[in-house]
Design a protein around this motif. Sequence first.
Motif, mmCIF file in Angstrom:
data_model
loop_
_atom_site.group_PDB
_atom_site.id
_atom_site.type_symbol
_atom_site.label_atom_id
_atom_site.label_comp_id
_atom_site.label_asym_id
_atom_site.label_seq_id
_atom_site.Cartn_x
_atom_site.Cartn_y
_atom_site.Cartn_z
ATOM 1 N N ASP A 63 0.838 -1.203 0.000
ATOM 2 C CA ASP A 63 0.000 0.000 0.000
ATOM 3 C C ASP A 63 0.871 1.251 0.000
ATOM 4 O OD1 ASP A 63 -2.259 -1.552 0.015
ATOM 5 O OD2 ASP A 63 -2.602 -1.388 2.185
ATOM 6 N N HIS A 64 1.955 1.218 0.773
ATOM 7 C CA HIS A 64 2.869 2.364 0.822
ATOM 8 C C HIS A 64 3.508 2.594 -0.543
ATOM 9 C CE1 HIS A 64 6.895 4.176 1.474
ATOM 10 N NE2 HIS A 64 6.209 4.977 2.287
ATOM 11 N N GLU A 66 2.284 1.736 -3.362
ATOM 12 C CA GLU A 66 1.242 2.224 -4.260
ATOM 13 C C GLU A 66 0.995 3.723 -4.046
ATOM 14 O OE1 GLU A 66 -1.641 2.461 -7.158
ATOM 15 O OE2 GLU A 66 -0.158 0.892 -6.750
ATOM 16 N N ASP A 67 1.032 4.154 -2.786
ATOM 17 C CA ASP A 67 0.867 5.582 -2.494
ATOM 18 C C ASP A 67 2.031 6.390 -3.061
ATOM 19 O OD1 ASP A 67 -1.540 5.248 -1.165
ATOM 20 O OD2 ASP A 67 -0.584 4.960 0.798
#
Length: 245
Positions: A63-64, A66-67
């Motif tokens: 997720d990180h 992707e951010d």
Amino acid sequence: MSKQSIFGRISSLVRANINSLLDSAEDPEKMIDQLVRDYTNSIVDAEAAIAETVGNLRLLERDHAEDVRAAGEWGAKALAASNKAEEYRAAGNAAEADKFDNLAKVALQRQISAENEAKQAEPTIASQNEVVEKLKSGLNGMKTKLDQLKAKRAELVARAKTAEAQNRVADAVKSIDVLDPTSDLGRFEDKIRRQEALAQGKEELAASSLDAQFNELEDLGELTEVELRLAALKSGSGTAPAIEQ
């Protein structure tokens, strides 16, 4: 899931199993084998818990990432929109320039949002990475302890059997204590003494019976002498035969 919660639960389970085995006073070899099985199962539980923790960490990391990727993309879009706005403004088309400047602002807002989410996740990811490393180290420690327990098994079993044999020998020695009248040997000796006394009684009884038989023989001898003398009187000799010296 924290290191303490995983290993605290497993440690409590292992201690409970050990105490249960000790309280039941089972065969030492069976007890150690059961302990090895319980510890092995605890390691399996720890591996599953750590795998779950690592899996959650990898989700956070993805997720990180992707951010971070999204922030980069929105930044690129903002730059592209801003450049396009400048082209329209240079061409004297203010309306289109303002339109693309607004798009650039939207892209920049999205970039800032993605960057903030990435920054917020970074401390959590860092702490979780530290926890995972400690969990892996603790798991390796458990595996080392299991290897030590397996290696120690033969020694512990031998020591348990030696102690059991020593106790049996001590009990056997105590049971034949010659100074203890209540021991097995003392009771056996008492039985022999009673048998010896019985034999002595029978011998004395037999001796008494033999003396009586000899006395009867002496009495019979005296009667025979009387009969001889009586016969001499009847024969008219008038003189009783003299007793032979």
